[in-house]
Scaffold this motif. Structure first.
Motif, PDB file in Angstrom:
ATOM      1  N   THR A 114       0.449  -1.033   0.156  1.00 21.84           N
ATOM      2  CA  THR A 114      -0.028  -0.017  -0.003  1.00 21.84           C
ATOM      3  C   THR A 114       0.640   1.496  -0.166  1.00 21.84           C
ATOM      4  OG1 THR A 114      -0.180   0.149   2.115  1.00 21.84           O
ATOM      5  CG2 THR A 114      -1.512  -1.183   1.233  1.00 21.84           C
ATOM      6  N   ASP A 115       0.562   2.497  -0.378  1.00 22.75           N
ATOM      7  CA  ASP A 115       1.024   3.758  -0.366  1.00 22.75           C
ATOM      8  C   ASP A 115       1.337   3.742   1.080  1.00 22.75           C
ATOM      9  OD1 ASP A 115       0.237   4.089  -2.839  1.00 22.75           O
ATOM     10  OD2 ASP A 115      -0.836   5.637  -2.977  1.00 22.75           O
ATOM     11  N   ARG A 116       0.425   3.429   2.048  1.00 27.63           N
ATOM     12  CA  ARG A 116       1.047   4.744   3.732  1.00 27.63           C
ATOM     13  C   ARG A 116       2.635   3.333   4.120  1.00 27.63           C
ATOM     14  NH1 ARG A 116      -2.184   2.344   8.427  1.00 27.63           N
ATOM     15  NH2 ARG A 116      -0.256   2.874  10.141  1.00 27.63           N
ATOM     16  N   VAL A 117       2.309   1.912   3.843  1.00 24.68           N
ATOM     17  CA  VAL A 117       3.557   0.674   3.957  1.00 24.68           C
ATOM     18  C   VAL A 117       4.403   1.482   2.952  1.00 24.68           C
ATOM     19  CG1 VAL A 117       4.184  -1.444   4.391  1.00 24.68           C
ATOM     20  CG2 VAL A 117       1.672  -0.649   4.385  1.00 24.68           C
ATOM     21  N   ARG A 118       4.830   1.460   1.366  1.00 27.83           N
ATOM     22  CA  ARG A 118       5.617   2.302   0.737  1.00 27.83           C
ATOM     23  C   ARG A 118       6.584   3.990   1.590  1.00 27.83           C
ATOM     24  NH1 ARG A 118       4.064   2.560  -4.137  1.00 27.83           N
ATOM     25  NH2 ARG A 118       1.827   2.279  -3.776  1.00 27.83           N
ATOM     26  N   GLU A 119       5.373   4.080   1.705  1.00 27.32           N
ATOM     27  CA  GLU A 119       5.709   5.418   2.215  1.00 27.32           C
ATOM     28  C   GLU A 119       7.178   5.447   3.282  1.00 27.32           C
ATOM     29  OE1 GLU A 119       4.084  10.157   2.441  1.00 27.32           O
ATOM     30  OE2 GLU A 119       2.762   8.770   2.737  1.00 27.32           O
ATOM     31  N   THR A 120       6.429   4.741   4.355  1.00 25.29           N
ATOM     32  CA  THR A 120       7.133   4.934   5.619  1.00 25.29           C
ATOM     33  C   THR A 120       8.488   3.978   5.144  1.00 25.29           C
ATOM     34  OG1 THR A 120       5.236   4.486   6.978  1.00 25.29           O
ATOM     35  CG2 THR A 120       6.893   3.556   7.884  1.00 25.29           C
ATOM     36  N   LEU A 121       8.554   2.550   4.351  1.00 25.21           N
ATOM     37  CA  LEU A 121       9.810   1.331   4.084  1.00 25.21           C
ATOM     38  C   LEU A 121      10.577   2.985   3.869  1.00 25.21           C
ATOM     39  CD1 LEU A 121      11.173  -0.816   3.435  1.00 25.21           C
ATOM     40  CD2 LEU A 121      10.128  -0.737   1.446  1.00 25.21           C
ATOM     41  N   PHE A 122      10.259   3.998   2.221  1.00 24.28           N
ATOM     42  CA  PHE A 122      11.621   4.311   1.815  1.00 24.28           C
ATOM     43  C   PHE A 122      11.906   5.473   2.616  1.00 24.28           C
ATOM     44  CE2 PHE A 122      10.079   1.941  -1.778  1.00 24.28           C
ATOM     45  CZ  PHE A 122      11.573   1.481  -1.843  1.00 24.28           C
ATOM     46  N   ASN A 123      10.672   5.908   4.408  1.00 21.72           N
ATOM     47  CA  ASN A 123      11.202   6.731   4.736  1.00 21.72           C
ATOM     48  C   ASN A 123      12.144   5.887   5.593  1.00 21.72           C
ATOM     49  OD1 ASN A 123       9.751   9.310   4.160  1.00 21.72           O
ATOM     50  ND2 ASN A 123       8.409   8.226   5.638  1.00 21.72           N
ATOM     51  N   TRP A 124      11.964   5.117   6.097  1.00 20.69           N
ATOM     52  CA  TRP A 124      12.933   4.288   6.678  1.00 20.69           C
ATOM     53  C   TRP A 124      14.507   4.354   5.870  1.00 20.69           C
ATOM     54  CZ3 TRP A 124       9.354  -0.270   7.813  1.00 20.69           C
ATOM     55  CH2 TRP A 124       8.373  -0.502   9.256  1.00 20.69           C
ATOM     56  N   LEU A 125      14.505   3.965   4.365  1.00 18.77           N
ATOM     57  CA  LEU A 125      15.698   3.567   3.627  1.00 18.77           C
ATOM     58  C   LEU A 125      16.488   4.222   3.469  1.00 18.77           C
ATOM     59  CD1 LEU A 125      14.193   0.829   1.043  1.00 18.77           C
ATOM     60  CD2 LEU A 125      15.748   0.554   3.094  1.00 18.77           C
ATOM     61  N   GLY A 126      15.845   6.137   2.826  1.00 15.92           N
ATOM     62  CA  GLY A 126      15.944   7.365   3.167  1.00 15.92           C
ATOM     63  C   GLY A 126      15.789   7.367   1.559  1.00 15.92           C
ATOM     64  N   GLN A 127      15.143   8.969   1.188  1.00 15.57           N
ATOM     65  CA  GLN A 127      14.640   8.604  -0.070  1.00 15.57           C
ATOM     66  C   GLN A 127      15.465   8.368  -1.739  1.00 15.57           C
ATOM     67  OE1 GLN A 127      11.169   9.482  -0.520  1.00 15.57           O
ATOM     68  NE2 GLN A 127      11.510   9.300   2.339  1.00 15.57           N
ATOM     69  N   ASN A 128      17.040   8.674  -1.494  1.00 20.39           N
ATOM     70  CA  ASN A 128      17.466   8.575  -2.629  1.00 20.39           C
ATOM     71  C   ASN A 128      18.459   7.152  -2.294  1.00 20.39           C
ATOM     72  OD1 ASN A 128      19.946   8.531  -4.454  1.00 20.39           O
ATOM     73  ND2 ASN A 128      20.122  10.572  -4.111  1.00 20.39           N
ATOM     74  N   PHE A 184      10.319  -0.835  -8.495  1.00 18.50           N
ATOM     75  CA  PHE A 184      10.124   0.396  -9.324  1.00 18.50           C
ATOM     76  C   PHE A 184      10.160   1.327  -8.658  1.00 18.50           C
ATOM     77  CE2 PHE A 184       7.249  -2.040 -12.784  1.00 18.50           C
ATOM     78  CZ  PHE A 184       8.207  -2.319 -13.375  1.00 18.50           C
ATOM     79  N   GLU A 185       9.988   1.353  -7.324  1.00 21.45           N
ATOM     80  CA  GLU A 185      10.191   3.236  -6.315  1.00 21.45           C
ATOM     81  C   GLU A 185      11.095   2.949  -6.153  1.00 21.45           C
ATOM     82  OE1 GLU A 185       8.172   5.694  -5.187  1.00 21.45           O
ATOM     83  OE2 GLU A 185       6.372   4.072  -4.258  1.00 21.45           O
ATOM     84  N   ALA A 186      11.851   1.741  -6.202  1.00 24.29           N
ATOM     85  CA  ALA A 186      13.535   1.873  -5.723  1.00 24.29           C
ATOM     86  C   ALA A 186      14.162   2.893  -7.113  1.00 24.29           C
ATOM     87  CB  ALA A 186      13.610  -0.193  -5.333  1.00 24.29           C
ATOM     88  N   ALA A 187      13.895   1.963  -8.111  1.00 23.14           N
ATOM     89  CA  ALA A 187      14.563   2.566  -9.907  1.00 23.14           C
ATOM     90  C   ALA A 187      14.243   3.887 -10.084  1.00 23.14           C
ATOM     91  CB  ALA A 187      13.748   1.274 -10.605  1.00 23.14           C
ATOM     92  N   SER A 188      13.243   4.137  -8.895  1.00 23.60           N
ATOM     93  CA  SER A 188      12.883   5.632  -9.103  1.00 23.60           C
ATOM     94  C   SER A 188      13.259   6.522  -8.302  1.00 23.60           C
ATOM     95  CB  SER A 188      11.710   5.823  -8.922  1.00 23.60           C
ATOM     96  OG  SER A 188      10.917   7.542  -9.317  1.00 23.60           O
ATOM     97  N   ARG A 189      13.975   5.682  -7.446  1.00 19.72           N
ATOM     98  CA  ARG A 189      14.898   6.390  -6.162  1.00 19.72           C
ATOM     99  C   ARG A 189      15.942   6.386  -6.585  1.00 19.72           C
ATOM    100  NH1 ARG A 189      11.051   7.659  -1.684  1.00 19.72           N
ATOM    101  NH2 ARG A 189       9.113   6.816  -2.115  1.00 19.72           N
ATOM    102  N   ARG A 190      16.783   6.136  -7.982  1.00 20.53           N
ATOM    103  CA  ARG A 190      18.086   6.113  -8.194  1.00 20.53           C
ATOM    104  C   ARG A 190      18.711   4.809  -7.902  1.00 20.53           C
ATOM    105  NH1 ARG A 190      20.166  11.000 -10.051  1.00 20.53           N
ATOM    106  NH2 ARG A 190      22.213  10.718  -9.147  1.00 20.53           N
ATOM    107  N   ALA A 191      18.049   4.025  -7.603  1.00 20.14           N
ATOM    108  CA  ALA A 191      19.080   2.682  -7.521  1.00 20.14           C
ATOM    109  C   ALA A 191      19.852   2.293  -8.512  1.00 20.14           C
ATOM    110  CB  ALA A 191      18.560   1.207  -6.752  1.00 20.14           C
ATOM    111  N   ARG A 192      21.056   1.317  -8.327  1.00 22.76           N
ATOM    112  CA  ARG A 192      22.249   1.289  -9.680  1.00 22.76           C
ATOM    113  C   ARG A 192      21.572   0.608 -10.395  1.00 22.76           C
ATOM    114  NH1 ARG A 192      26.597  -1.904  -9.839  1.00 22.76           N
ATOM    115  NH2 ARG A 192      27.110  -1.909  -7.657  1.00 22.76           N
TER     116      ARG A 192
END
Length: 199
Positions: free
Chosen positions: A34-48, A66-74
């Motif tokens: 869900t959006d809520r869980v993904r938002e929390t996860l990427f706050n944990w991981l860092g936005q970049n 795709f969220e990871a790719a969007s946030r500049r994963a190699r």
């Protein structure tokens, strides 16, 4: 299949694909994060996630990868075994790549656990595990393998999404060199982020 289920879409939350939509099909065991869980996860991981090698072992519609790719994963690899879900995953990537992300993105039609078993030790920085909630054997096997293949300069990370009743102590016993650094519950979902201990 109801039309509403056929046309359900979820949005990418951040990064270069922010607000882009991906299609979710109705398939057994497929339950997009869900959006809520993904938002929390990427706050944990860092936005970049710049430079990270990321593996989404039970990709489904591809929300996490795709969220990871969007946030500049190699590099991001998404693995999906269900043929219909994989076709949808491929279509989602094609739609997103109308505005390409920098990440090298690889889609694999196959079993996530089998894929993990073929990976070399310490070949990934971040692994996403979201197997069907009713398949504890898949969760157990994938967690063990993720603990082996995941490492990174600052310590590897494993994200696990499972049923709320899952025993955290039992899960941690599968990867004793790791510790659960973040945890949240959202409805019937338990979201856990494990970090590799150093020293």
């Amino acid at each position: 299949m109801p039309q509403s289920m056929q046309s359900k879409k979820i949005r990418i939350i951040g990064g270069v694909w922010r607000s882009r939509l991906i299609k979710v099909i109705d398939a057994p065991g497929l339950r997009p994060t869900t959006d809520r869980v993904r938002e929390t996860l990427f706050n944990w991981l860092g936005q970049n996630l710049d430079g990270l090698r990321c593996l989404d072992a039970f990709a489904g519609a591809g929300a996490l990868g795709f969220e990871a790719a969007s946030r500049r994963a190699r590099a991001v690899t998404l693995v999906e075994r269900d043929k219909t879900a994989f076709t949808n995953l491929r279509g989602n990537l094609s739609d997103l790549q109308s505005f390409p992300a920098d990440a090298a993105i690889d889609l694999v039609h196959g079993d996530g656990i089998g894929f993990l078993k073929r990976q070399a030790n310490a070949s990934w920085d971040l692994v996403f595990l979201d197997p069907p909630f009713d398949d504890f054997a898949a969760l157990e096997s994938s967690v063990r393998e993720a603990g082996r293949v995941c490492d990174g300069p600052g310590g590897g990370q494993i994200y696990i999404e499972t049923a709320v009743g899952c025993d955290l102590k039992a899960l941690n016993s599968l990867i004793p060199d790791w510790e659960c650094s973040k945890e949240m519950t959202a409805g019937q979902v338990k979201a856990l982020l494990f970090q590799l201990r150093r020293g």
